[in-house]
Design a protein around this motif. Sequence first.
Motif, PDB file in Angstrom:
ATOM      1  N   GLU A  94      72.793  26.522   2.921  1.00  0.00           N
ATOM      2  CA  GLU A  94      73.843  26.268   3.909  1.00  0.00           C
ATOM      3  C   GLU A  94      74.012  27.465   4.837  1.00  0.00           C
ATOM      4  OE1 GLU A  94      77.027  24.145   5.771  1.00  0.00           O
ATOM      5  OE2 GLU A  94      75.406  23.510   4.427  1.00  0.00           O
ATOM      6  N   LEU A  95      73.962  28.667   4.283  1.00  0.00           N
ATOM      7  CA  LEU A  95      74.083  29.876   5.097  1.00  0.00           C
ATOM      8  C   LEU A  95      72.919  30.011   6.074  1.00  0.00           C
ATOM      9  CD1 LEU A  95      75.146  32.500   2.384  1.00  0.00           C
ATOM     10  CD2 LEU A  95      76.581  31.606   4.220  1.00  0.00           C
ATOM     11  N   LEU A  96      71.720  29.689   5.609  1.00  0.00           N
ATOM     12  CA  LEU A  96      70.521  29.885   6.421  1.00  0.00           C
ATOM     13  C   LEU A  96      70.339  28.844   7.515  1.00  0.00           C
ATOM     14  CD1 LEU A  96      68.001  30.953   3.645  1.00  0.00           C
ATOM     15  CD2 LEU A  96      68.407  32.226   5.763  1.00  0.00           C
ATOM     16  N   THR A 155      58.073  31.080   4.142  1.00  0.00           N
ATOM     17  CA  THR A 155      58.582  32.405   4.493  1.00  0.00           C
ATOM     18  C   THR A 155      57.533  33.185   5.275  1.00  0.00           C
ATOM     19  OG1 THR A 155      59.916  32.419   2.474  1.00  0.00           O
ATOM     20  CG2 THR A 155      59.593  34.526   3.574  1.00  0.00           C
ATOM     21  N   VAL A 156      56.284  33.119   4.828  1.00  0.00           N
ATOM     22  CA  VAL A 156      55.203  33.804   5.533  1.00  0.00           C
ATOM     23  C   VAL A 156      55.054  33.240   6.948  1.00  0.00           C
ATOM     24  CG1 VAL A 156      52.714  34.237   5.578  1.00  0.00           C
ATOM     25  CG2 VAL A 156      53.977  34.373   3.419  1.00  0.00           C
ATOM     26  N   VAL A 211      64.587  39.799   8.927  1.00  0.00           N
ATOM     27  CA  VAL A 211      64.650  40.536   7.660  1.00  0.00           C
ATOM     28  C   VAL A 211      65.740  39.957   6.769  1.00  0.00           C
ATOM     29  CG1 VAL A 211      65.128  42.764   6.572  1.00  0.00           C
ATOM     30  CG2 VAL A 211      63.736  42.668   8.649  1.00  0.00           C
ATOM     31  N   SER A 212      66.907  39.683   7.341  1.00  0.00           N
ATOM     32  CA  SER A 212      68.004  39.094   6.573  1.00  0.00           C
ATOM     33  C   SER A 212      67.595  37.733   6.021  1.00  0.00           C
ATOM     34  CB  SER A 212      69.246  38.950   7.456  1.00  0.00           C
ATOM     35  OG  SER A 212      69.705  40.208   7.902  1.00  0.00           O
ATOM     36  N   ALA A 272      56.046  33.443  13.048  1.00  0.00           N
ATOM     37  CA  ALA A 272      56.604  32.692  14.179  1.00  0.00           C
ATOM     38  C   ALA A 272      57.579  33.485  15.042  1.00  0.00           C
ATOM     39  CB  ALA A 272      57.285  31.417  13.670  1.00  0.00           C
ATOM     40  N   TYR A 273      58.147  34.566  14.510  1.00  0.00           N
ATOM     41  CA  TYR A 273      59.075  35.365  15.310  1.00  0.00           C
ATOM     42  C   TYR A 273      58.352  36.363  16.213  1.00  0.00           C
ATOM     43  CZ  TYR A 273      63.336  33.704  12.997  1.00  0.00           C
ATOM     44  OH  TYR A 273      64.375  32.933  12.562  1.00  0.00           O
ATOM     45  N   GLY A 274      57.027  36.330  16.209  1.00  0.00           N
ATOM     46  CA  GLY A 274      56.269  37.214  17.092  1.00  0.00           C
ATOM     47  C   GLY A 274      56.507  38.677  16.773  1.00  0.00           C
ATOM     48  N   SER A 275      56.866  39.460  17.788  1.00  0.00           N
ATOM     49  CA  SER A 275      57.060  40.901  17.609  1.00  0.00           C
ATOM     50  C   SER A 275      58.220  41.239  16.681  1.00  0.00           C
ATOM     51  CB  SER A 275      57.294  41.568  18.973  1.00  0.00           C
ATOM     52  OG  SER A 275      58.471  41.044  19.586  1.00  0.00           O
ATOM     53  N   LYS A 276      59.111  40.290  16.463  1.00  0.00           N
ATOM     54  CA  LYS A 276      60.257  40.515  15.571  1.00  0.00           C
ATOM     55  C   LYS A 276      59.970  40.089  14.138  1.00  0.00           C
ATOM     56  CE  LYS A 276      63.738  39.958  19.214  1.00  0.00           C
ATOM     57  NZ  LYS A 276      64.943  39.195  19.655  1.00  0.00           N
ATOM     58  N   SER A 277      58.774  39.591  13.888  1.00  0.00           N
ATOM     59  CA  SER A 277      58.423  39.107  12.551  1.00  0.00           C
ATOM     60  C   SER A 277      58.419  40.241  11.531  1.00  0.00           C
ATOM     61  CB  SER A 277      57.041  38.444  12.565  1.00  0.00           C
ATOM     62  OG  SER A 277      57.047  37.269  13.353  1.00  0.00           O
ATOM     63  N   VAL A 278      58.690  39.873  10.292  1.00  0.00           N
ATOM     64  CA  VAL A 278      58.641  40.818   9.178  1.00  0.00           C
ATOM     65  C   VAL A 278      57.175  40.998   8.777  1.00  0.00           C
ATOM     66  CG1 VAL A 278      59.475  41.308   6.839  1.00  0.00           C
ATOM     67  CG2 VAL A 278      60.892  39.968   8.433  1.00  0.00           C
ATOM     68  N   SER A 279      56.773  42.194   8.423  1.00  0.00           N
ATOM     69  CA  SER A 279      55.375  42.422   8.073  1.00  0.00           C
ATOM     70  C   SER A 279      55.011  41.636   6.819  1.00  0.00           C
ATOM     71  CB  SER A 279      55.112  43.913   7.843  1.00  0.00           C
ATOM     72  OG  SER A 279      55.612  44.345   6.590  1.00  0.00           O
TER      73      SER A 279
END
Length: 214
Positions: free
Chosen positions: A55-57, A105-106, A68-69, A112-119
């Motif tokens: 629900e939060l997500l 998650t991967v 990251v969150s 998919a977030y491009g430059s903001k993606s988590v490594s």
Amino acid sequence: MINNKKGFFITFEGGEGAGKSTQIKMLHEYLSNEGIASILTREPGGTKGGEAIRELLLTGEGDKWDPVSEVLLFSAARREHILKEIFPALSRGQWVLCDRFSDSTVAYQGYAYGSKSVSLEEIDILYRISVGNFYPDLTIVLDIPVEEGLSRVKGRNEAINRFEAKEIEFYEKLRSAYISISKSNPDRCVLIDALRSKEEINSEIISLVKRRFC
């Protein structure tokens, strides 16, 4: 006849509107008709705590959480799911059919977030902390052109969640991510053309399951 000496863990992945929910239910019905005990579950979710995190997500504004969150929340929900639902079911000899798992998650937060993606390294570290060295026995990746998938989502007449409201570039990256994940994990992942009738797709999935688990 399918070997049912132990439970198997099968995950369903794919972009928005690919038909995961439909196909997972059809496989569940097939297994039931074969006398094979199986459970349906999903991520995020599957447990009381996991559903609260879901629900939060999924609700609220698109920028409610940064990538990251999101990974941290998904990891927390996944650990609850593994400990309280998936592992117990498998230990009972049940099959577990899960609508999304770690590949989502991967794909979403790692690509998919491009430059903001988590490594991918950071995602893998969190996976090993929350889950360990446990992976699905089979991952079915349903592939569909972005425009068709989004058209299906809009045709549901349901509320759109945070991830379904992203820009089309996000979904294009997402589709490419799933294709890349499938190619990188050929022993576990099978990419299936989802631009066909649900009956044709179901038939291919059943044939695949028979080959893998006979």
